[in-house]
Design a protein around this motif. Structure first.
Motif, short mmCIF file in Angstrom:
data_model
loop_
_atom_site.label_atom_id
_atom_site.label_comp_id
_atom_site.label_asym_id
_atom_site.label_seq_id
_atom_site.Cartn_x
_atom_site.Cartn_y
_atom_site.Cartn_z
N GLY A 225 -6.03 3.44 -5.85
CA GLY A 225 -5.87 1.87 -5.51
C GLY A 225 -4.32 1.59 -5.19
N TRP A 226 -3.55 2.50 -4.90
CA TRP A 226 -2.20 2.18 -4.48
C TRP A 226 -2.10 2.07 -2.99
N PRO A 227 -1.63 0.93 -2.48
CA PRO A 227 -1.28 1.05 -1.17
C PRO A 227 -0.01 1.93 -0.62
N ILE A 228 -0.75 2.60 0.43
CA ILE A 228 0.18 3.55 0.85
C ILE A 228 0.80 3.39 2.69
N ARG A 229 -0.02 2.35 2.83
CA ARG A 229 0.09 1.97 4.19
C ARG A 229 -0.43 0.70 4.74
N VAL A 230 0.37 0.05 5.52
CA VAL A 230 -0.10 -1.40 6.17
C VAL A 230 -0.32 -1.52 7.33
N SER A 231 -1.36 -1.98 8.25
CA SER A 231 -1.00 -1.62 9.67
C SER A 231 -0.28 -3.16 10.14
#
Length: 141
Positions: free
Chosen positions: A9-15
């Motif tokens: 659940g760790w964010p690695i990319r946002v569009s």
């Protein structure tokens, strides 16, 4: 905005953010995520877990089975859905983490390009400020 997360659940990319309300799959296709994730699944054998909204996104995606009209899901399909939804729920933590940590990402009403910059900055800050502490919590002496 689409968020790609690690299995914990760790964010690695946002569009980039798109104007208006848009279906998840439409947004993901627009940013090339559907093609990229299908390619990763084919080359590395790592599928992407998604919700029911990603119908017809390709073989690289694993989503729950839809209940057929007038029928019930089999026990195997129900078990599969529990596994997919359980893991996917953990990955939803990424969206929650970004929005709860950064008030600027809650109910934003700005130009999409500005929101994109805020989201990218939030992701970078998470990586710099929070992730190192998160990693240290799991190490042993």
């Amino acid at each position: 905005m689409q968020v790609i997360a690690t299995p914990d659940g760790w964010p690695i990319r946002v569009s980039p953010v798109r104007l208006g309300r848009e279906h998840d799959t439409t947004c993901a296709r627009h940013h090339g995520l559907v093609d990229a994730l299908n390619r990763i699944a084919a080359e590395l054998g790592i599928p992407t877990l998604v919700d029911l909204g990603y119908e017809n996104a390709g073989n690289g995606f694993r989503r729950p089975h839809k209940k057929p009209a007038g029928c019930e899901l089999t026990e195997a399909q129900q078990a599969y859905n529990k596994v997919i939804r359980g893991i996917h729920g953990v990955c939803e933590r990424a969206n929650s983490l970004l929005k709860t940590t950064f008030e600027a990402l809650r109910r934003v009403n700005l130009d999409p390009s500005r929101i994109t910059k805020i989201a990218a900055a939030a992701l970078a800050l998470l990586q710099l400020e929070i992730r190192p502490h998160h990693l240290n919590d799991h190490t042993t002496s």
